[in-house]
Design a protein around this motif. Structure first.
Motif, PDB file in Angstrom:
ATOM      1  N   THR A  17       0.818  -1.221   0.000  1.00 59.07           N
ATOM      2  CA  THR A  17       0.000   0.000   0.000  1.00 59.07           C
ATOM      3  C   THR A  17       0.850   1.270   0.000  1.00 59.07           C
ATOM      4  OG1 THR A  17      -0.144  -0.128   2.399  1.00 59.07           O
ATOM      5  CG2 THR A  17      -1.947  -1.113   1.152  1.00 59.07           C
TER       6      THR A  17
ATOM      7  N   LYS B  57       0.158   5.214  -3.600  1.00 63.61           N
ATOM      8  CA  LYS B  57      -1.180   5.706  -3.226  1.00 63.61           C
ATOM      9  C   LYS B  57      -2.007   6.041  -4.453  1.00 63.61           C
ATOM     10  CE  LYS B  57       0.144   5.948   1.138  1.00 63.61           C
ATOM     11  NZ  LYS B  57       0.399   4.603   1.692  1.00 63.61           N
TER      12      LYS B  57
ATOM     13  N   GLU C 285       8.276  -0.157  -1.290  1.00 62.33           N
ATOM     14  CA  GLU C 285       8.588  -1.178  -0.277  1.00 62.33           C
ATOM     15  C   GLU C 285       9.862  -1.940  -0.631  1.00 62.33           C
ATOM     16  OE1 GLU C 285       5.537  -0.784  -1.619  1.00 62.33           O
ATOM     17  OE2 GLU C 285       4.015  -0.753  -0.024  1.00 62.33           O
TER      18      GLU C 285
ATOM     19  N   LEU D 206       8.983  15.546   4.098  1.00 64.86           N
ATOM     20  CA  LEU D 206       7.643  14.948   4.151  1.00 64.86           C
ATOM     21  C   LEU D 206       6.846  15.614   5.267  1.00 64.86           C
ATOM     22  CD1 LEU D 206       7.717  11.776   6.292  1.00 64.86           C
ATOM     23  CD2 LEU D 206       9.832  12.853   5.617  1.00 64.86           C
TER      24      LEU D 206
ATOM     25  N   GLY E 117       2.889  12.817   4.403  1.00 69.26           N
ATOM     26  CA  GLY E 117       3.548  11.601   3.921  1.00 69.26           C
ATOM     27  C   GLY E 117       2.813  10.862   2.823  1.00 69.26           C
TER      28      GLY E 117
ATOM     29  N   THR F 186       4.727  10.994  -0.312  1.00 68.63           N
ATOM     30  CA  THR F 186       6.140  10.664  -0.105  1.00 68.63           C
ATOM     31  C   THR F 186       6.604   9.405  -0.838  1.00 68.63           C
ATOM     32  OG1 THR F 186       5.988  11.774   2.019  1.00 68.63           O
ATOM     33  CG2 THR F 186       7.915  10.389   1.671  1.00 68.63           C
ATOM     34  N   PRO F 187       5.883   8.281  -0.742  1.00 74.08           N
ATOM     35  CA  PRO F 187       6.367   7.098  -1.469  1.00 74.08           C
ATOM     36  C   PRO F 187       6.543   7.368  -2.960  1.00 74.08           C
ATOM     37  CG  PRO F 187       4.645   6.479   0.082  1.00 74.08           C
ATOM     38  CD  PRO F 187       4.673   7.988   0.047  1.00 74.08           C
TER      39      PRO F 187
ATOM     40  N   LYS G  30       7.060   6.461   7.020  1.00 70.43           N
ATOM     41  CA  LYS G  30       6.476   7.184   5.883  1.00 70.43           C
ATOM     42  C   LYS G  30       7.327   7.070   4.619  1.00 70.43           C
ATOM     43  CE  LYS G  30       3.510  10.495   8.319  1.00 70.43           C
ATOM     44  NZ  LYS G  30       3.225  11.912   8.588  1.00 70.43           N
TER      45      LYS G  30
ATOM     46  N   ARG H 108       5.521   1.973   4.675  1.00 66.45           N
ATOM     47  CA  ARG H 108       4.899   1.123   5.703  1.00 66.45           C
ATOM     48  C   ARG H 108       3.793   1.836   6.454  1.00 66.45           C
ATOM     49  NH1 ARG H 108      10.262  -0.158   7.578  1.00 66.45           N
ATOM     50  NH2 ARG H 108       9.778   1.107   9.396  1.00 66.45           N
ATOM     51  N   ALA H 109       3.837   3.156   6.495  1.00 67.26           N
ATOM     52  CA  ALA H 109       2.818   3.914   7.230  1.00 67.26           C
ATOM     53  C   ALA H 109       1.443   3.581   6.672  1.00 67.26           C
ATOM     54  CB  ALA H 109       3.102   5.405   7.105  1.00 67.26           C
ATOM     55  N   LYS H 110       0.524   3.243   7.552  1.00 65.12           N
ATOM     56  CA  LYS H 110      -0.819   2.874   7.105  1.00 65.12           C
ATOM     57  C   LYS H 110      -1.790   4.026   7.329  1.00 65.12           C
ATOM     58  CE  LYS H 110      -0.109  -1.415   5.742  1.00 65.12           C
ATOM     59  NZ  LYS H 110      -0.220  -1.798   4.325  1.00 65.12           N
TER      60      LYS H 110
END
Lengths: 204, 723, 332
Positions: A82, A85, A124, A145, A148, A151-152, B35, B39-41
């Protein structure tokens, strides 16, 4: 799961047959999943669920998905990856950025079915041996960030940029990070982070 | 505790500078690793076992009545688990995108198919979405009572120079990257578990209890992380309630409803538009004596309230009129510093135009009148001087209209702002475990401001232990309630409650340890991982060893805000300056540089405090130049409910940003003041003023699009408009 | 997105056989950056997607001084920008591709897809059709918000603007398209490929539903050619330009022997301006001549109500493109 699969599939197929056009050179049929066209056999997938196999962060993942499922939704809903996003869902904001064979793409605008057989890297997958990637470390240290959520996507876009161009100039940042948006306004930190990550990578 | 309160109330204060190892320093946020690794949910990431996908059918018309609603086909669709009409035949719809039916299905594609299979017929009714001209609004224009202070008529007669102008800013949206939404499930008939994207974890259960018919105490609300709120996420919203109802209909299976991007931009919040005609009167020397304004604007159906103008500077003689325009533009919500950016633009732009009429440097005009700012006047004076140095204002400022040749004109603008920002009501439980680890629990939330980190800093500094020894747990109604995160109230609330809890916990620990060190509790202090006797560091015990004396029983203390000692106050003051370039042939505005000088009392974390200012300036650049909720007069719909034409500033659109935070004894002694809103207030005004300085004419409305800039240049009648 | 079936042929013959002869039933999937958005918005509802990225002969990019540039339809914008000969000989194309400031779009989006992408008109994208008319037939564009709509070629009923980033530059270079269909291969001048639809049944380009663009062919650069693309854009981040202009000028000594001036984002098609071209030919490019060409380019422009500013932007874009071409020479 299997039960849902057949139900969803049969519905779509019925629906499909009902509305199927008559002008198609090759009729849309569910029967043989292989069509003979132009002297060759071509596989037809869907509209129901199709078994798919993916290579994500070096590991193999399998799922049965309809062709209409995007890579992003597959990652998030099927594989619990996840990090990417769904924000604009229209290939504009960059929050879903992943790498396909090393190149940055909007996972919201790639069908899962076409991502098979390609190396998919998500946020990940950036840590190595439990250690943060230099870009990730630099994001933290430069406070690149806030909430966040973007951020990914930014981290992956930065990786793509540095992989291609280890010494980006400010102009390169314009071209290399022009596909990502942030709402909290973390760009000052991101600019500092990418400069630091570039330095760290050169040093290491 | 009562004893301590009675005896030593004065001790509830912030540590002296030499006692701060973490407070005020540049600390990386504690949830950074989560973040940056993905992993941050967030609520959007919550995937519960057996979870159903919820979707909502929305009305495409801005004003309509439901004539027919048939969900029968959908109810029989395979994979559809629940269908919930949210409107009935005859109901009136007042904005496009309003909710009509919600469904829950086994997955998103099936839910989407279901939505498409619903039959709704609408009787279309006349809509109205225009907000720039109150005369065009007819009966949808609702005047408020006129407000008068002093004698404006006499003051304008006395004025030697009067400047008049038109200013305003369009409707904009919050555009949270994580859309609004929730995952709701029932555990039996009476217990509800809610994961929701919210700025008020502790406030949600109470709002859901009534609609769901269960006691608030049976509703557990959780949120680990939130992807932006900016004032728009304080309630469960109709879709949160719908998710709960769908879940109940589906036997309690979790139902996830997160808004699609178009719905997020259409219905999940907007900042009201405000426009106004302003007159300001002054003496020849620049002393401002009179203000008159007529403002108007829309926030959808509920009438907008009058603006707090004149802003910051309390001009002695005023007359103000306001007309609310009721439109079908969709719901407005609090948007970071409600009313302030609008009031700031109307005031600071009017003063800037006055300065131009007086042939004065607007910085000098502000300084000349700064006493009108009241008790914070000296802070503004100091900040204006610092900002001027950082911008090299005196060297670079020129009178209106950059005389240099070529199409690119450069200009400077300045603005000042204020915000209360006192800490909200908040409780936290602080536990010292026998192994020396420390936990803080509270039903708060971290909007990205760094709330977790700030709490950890306060607790670690108070207990004299490293930051890593403190674990902050937030975002759960099983923790003590904390206020919602709005109005820059969180940092003051959580830091004060945490400081009190840590001080009280320390007292209790001191009481246990004192005999071991042959000292009385009040002789002890916690420093650098040890508890020691003040003035005699040789008599000390390591923190872990001290905690081991808790006899296996964790020590838990409740901290509260408000409480004894003044740890948080109100009244932040800030100054911003902008340096822009305008291409007068294309009307394109680029930011070269912005400077923010900001006071927020005692700063807990310099790194995240600066980030608030950077972020706010960027958000400000975005609304000053790009953002507009574009409403279509013909269809009544928002035309740009996407991130392609609802334009946010990107990384290369912001220029160089400089932040200077005010620090020192004078600021520290005021305690902690919130910072979320203040720096987002001035950018619109500062940038608008800079553009006027560059091109020699005011562009009345934000965003400063090429269209508007070229139009202003054309009206000016110069040769610039056509090249 | 509605359900569809997915095929991934490996030859163009298979692809064409898998495509319907009626619009709307099948769609060609290349980069997907536009198509998936259209499907999510329910603007197009294909029942089959034909992925053409597995067709080897649609890939690749090559250059020779005698035949010019050949770009496979599924070449991505990144691949285009990575090609040294493109940089060397076609600066206006490079500048146009670089205007797509998102690396994600550049690595996904294809040259063929850029040419065939659908208009961004917000009424079209909301389901009101290419001509954006309501049930009574009135134009939503004319009565509604047309700030981003056409200023040229806007006699109606189409008012959208062609969104292609590359087409103006490619047309300025005289590019042709190779198209494959049930009746074999045909070639069309890119300039003729685009057309202004007169009814909702027509598409905005000359392509049958079961035809695919296979190659883009750009003539070799003539001796003495300079070229440039100038975009007027609000943001540096991924953003649609408000107006673009591409110019290619071939000089004979100090004077312009031939000129191409093509505007983008101003009309339902990429808009070549013979008026501007005439203003340049036979002249030395002075500031006055560039300005005269710019004025000529918008001579026939007309505002729809809210897009008058685009006339000014078009004028500036043309003049600056000319100046950039002359000043910057053939290098980028």
């Amino acid at each position: 799961m299997e039960k849902q699969h057949s139900r969803a599939g049969s519905l779509s197929r019925r629906d499909f047959l009902k509305v199927s056009g008559i002008t198609l050179t090759v009729p849309l049929v569910i029967g043989p999943r292989v069509l003979k066209v132009a002297g060759a056999e071509v596989k037809v997938f869907g509209p129901g669920r199709v078994p798919m196999t993916f290579t994500i962060n070096g590991k193999t993942y399998r799922a049965e998905l309809e062709p209409r499922v995007t890579l992003l939704d597959a990652l998030r809903n099927e594989f619990e990856l996840t990090g990417a996003k769904r924000v604009c869902d229209r290939g504009t904001c960059g929050a879903c950025t992943v790498l396909l064979d090393g190149k940055p793409v909007y996972a919201c605008s790639v069908l899962a079915i076409e991502a098979q057989g390609r190396a998919i890297t998500t946020v990940e997958g950036l840590m190595q041996n439990g250690k943060l990637h230099p870009i990730q470390q630099a994001f933290i240290e430069n406070d690149a960030l806030q909430c966040g959520f973007c951020t990914p996507g930014f981290v992956v876009a930065c990786k793509a940029l540095l992989d291609r161009n280890p010494n980006p100039t400010p102009e390169d940042l314009v071209a290399g990070l022009g596909g990502n948006l942030c709402r909290c306004g973390t760009y000052v930190g991101i600019r500092a982070a990418i400069a630091q990550a570039a330095r760290m990578q050169r040093g290491g | 505790m009562a004893e301590r309160d009675a005896m030593e109330m004065a001790e509830y204060k912030w540590p002296e500078p030499e006692r701060r190892r973490l407070i005020g320093k540049r600390i990386s946020r504690v949830d950074g690793p989560e973040k940056v690794t993905g992993r941050a949910k967030y609520t959007y990431d919550v995937n519960r076992p057996g979870m159903l996908a919820g979707k909502i059918l929305r009305c495409p018309y801005a004003h309509a009545r439901i004539a027919r609603l048939d969900t029968s086909a959908v109810e029989k669709m395979p994979g559809v688990q629940a269908v919930l009409p949210l409107k009935k035949v005859g109901d009136e719809i007042l904005w496009a995108g309003d909710e009509v039916v919600a469904v829950a299905a086994v997955d998103e594609p099936t839910a989407e198919d279901a939505i498409r299979a619903i039959v709704v017929e609408y009787e279309k009714l006349p809509h109205f979405v225009l907000d720039t001209d109150p005369k065009a609004a007819g009966e949808r224009a609702r005047p408020a009572a006129e407000q008068v202070e002093g004698d404006p008529d006499a003051a304008f007669r006395e004025a030697e120079v009067v400047a008049e102008g038109l200013y305003g800013m369009s409707l904009i949206t919050h555009c949270c990257l994580e859309a609004h939404g929730a995952v709701v499930e029932w555990e039996g008939e009476n217990n509800v578990l809610v994961h929701i994207s919210t700025q008020a974890v502790s406030g949600i259960a109470g709002q859901m209890a009534g609609p769901l018919g269960v006691p608030a105490g049976n509703i557990r609300v959780k949120q680990e992380h939130i992807g932006g709120g900016f004032g728009s996420k304080f309630g469960p919203d109709s879709w949160g309630i719908a998710a709960a109802r769908l879940s109940k209909m589906a036997g309690g299976r979790p139902v996830k409803i997160m808004l699609e991007r178009d719905a997020e931009l259409m219905v999940a919040g907007a900042r009201p538009s405000y426009y106004g005609r302003v007159r300001v009167g002054a003496k020849r020397d620049g002393t401002v004596i009179a203000w008159e304004s007529e403002t108007w604007g829309t926030g959808g159906i509920p009438p907008t309230s009058p603006l707090p103008v004149p802003y910051v500077l309390r001009i002695p003689n005023q007359r103000k009129r306001h007309i609310a325009i009721v439109t079908n533009s969709g719901p407005a919500r609090a948007w970071r510093a409600p009313l302030h950016p609008q009031a700031c633009l109307l005031t600071m732009a009017a003063l800037d135009d006055l300065a131009a009429a007086l042939r004065m440097d607007p910085l000098d005009l502000l300084l000349k009148n700064i006493e009108l700012a009241g008790e914070r006047a000296d802070v503004y004076r100091e900040e204006l001087q610092i900002a001027a140095e950082l911008m090299e204002w005196k060297k670079r400022w020129h009178p209106r209209g950059d005389p240099s040749p070529g199409p690119i004109k450069r200009g400077l603008g300045v603005s000042i702002h204020t915000w209360p920002g006192r800490g909200h009501a908040c409780r936290c439980d602080l536990t010292i475990h026998p192994d020396g680890s420390v936990e803080v629990k509270l039903g708060s939330q971290d909007l990205g401001t760094g709330t977790r980190t700030a709490i950890a800093i306060v607790v670690a500094d108070t207990l004299g232990i490293p930051l890593e020894a403190v674990r902050v747990r937030i975002g759960d109604t099983q923790y003590p309630p904390a206020g919602g995160s709005g109005g820059s109230t969180t940092i003051g609330g959580v830091s004060s409650a945490a400081r009190r809890a840590a001080l009280d916990a320390l007292d209790q620990l001191f009481a246990r340890i004192a005999p071991l060190l042959n000292a009385s509790p009040d002789q002890l202090e916690a420093w650098d991982g040890r508890i020691r006797v003040k003035g005699d560091p040789s008599r000390s015990i390591a923190w872990e060893h001290a905690c081991a004396r808790l006899d296996g029983m964790p020590l838990t203390v409740r901290g509260e805000n408000p409480g004894p000692g003044e740890l948080t106050t109100a009244g932040a003051a800030g100054v911003q300056m902008a340096d822009v370039s305008v291409d007068i042939e294309t009307g394109i505005v680029r930011i070269n540089k912005m400077v923010a000088v900001q006071d927020c009392g005692l700063i807990i974390n310099m790194k995240t405090a600066e980030s608030q200012c950077y972020g706010a300036m960027i958000m400000g650049i975005s609304y000053a130049l790009y953002e507009e909720k574009i409403m279509d007069p013909v269809t009544g719909r928002m035309l740009n409910p996407n991130m392609e034409f609802y334009k946010l500033a990107g990384l290369a659109d912001i220029g160089e940003l400089v932040v200077h935070m005010m620090t020192g004894e004078k600021y520290d002694r005021r305690g902690v003041i919130g910072l979320g809103e203040p720096p987002v207030i001035s950018p619109g005004a500062a940038i608008s003023n800079a553009v006027a300085n560059a091109i020699g004419v005011r562009v009345p409305f934000l965003p400063l699009t090429p269209e508007r800039v070229l139009e202003a240049l054309a009206k000016k009648g110069g040769s610039h408009a056509r090249v | 997105m509605r359900a569809f079936e997915y095929v991934s042929p490996t030859t163009k013959e298979q692809a064409v056989a898998l495509l319907s002869s009626t619009w709307g039933e099948t769609e060609i999937l290349a980069g997907g950056t536009d198509l998936l958005a259209l499907m999510k918005d329910d603007v197009v509802r294909p029942r089959r997607l034909v992925n053409i990225k597995e067709i080897a002969e649609l890939r690749g990019i090559s250059f020779s001084a005698s035949t010019g540039l050949r770009i496979g339809a599924t070449v991505t914008l990144s691949e285009l920008l990575d090609h040294p000969d493109v940089w060397r000989h076609y600066p206006a194309l490079v500048q146009a591709a670089r205007g797509v400031t998102s690396p994600q779009i550049r690595s996904m989006g294809t040259v063929g897809g850029d040419l065939c992408q659908r208009p961004r008109c917000w009424y079209f994208r909301s389901g009101f059709g290419l001509l954006a008319r309501d049930q009574t037939g009135r134009s939503l564009v004319l009565e509604g918000d047309n700030r981003y709509h056409a200023i040229l070629g806007n006699e109606g009923p189409a008012y959208f603007v062609n969104p292609s980033s590359l087409a103006p530059a490619l047309i300025a270079y005289g590019a042709r398209l190779r198209i494959f269909g049930p009746r074999g291969t045909r070639e069309v001048l890119l300039e003729r490929f685009f057309r202004i639809p007169k009814s909702e049944a027509e598409r905005e380009y000359d392509l049958q539903p079961n035809e695919i663009v296979t190659e883009i062919l750009v003539p070799p650069p003539p001796v003495g050619m300079v070229s440039a693309t100038y975009e007027v854009r609000q943001r540096e981040v991924l953003d649609w330009p408000l107006v673009t202009a591409s110019v290619a000028l071939v000089f004979d000594g100090q004077r312009v022997r031939s000129a191409r001036v093509v505007l983008g984002q101003v009309a339902p098609i990429p808009w070549p301006s013979p008026e501007a071209e005439r203003a340049l030919v036979g002249k030395a490019v002075t500031e006055e001549v560039a300005q005269a060409a710019a004025d000529a380019a918008v001579q026939r422009a007309r505002s729809l109500g809210k897009n008058e500013y685009k006339i000014q932007l078009a004028r500036v874009a043309v003049r600056r493109a000319i100046q950039q071409a002359v000043g910057g020479g053939t290098r980028r």
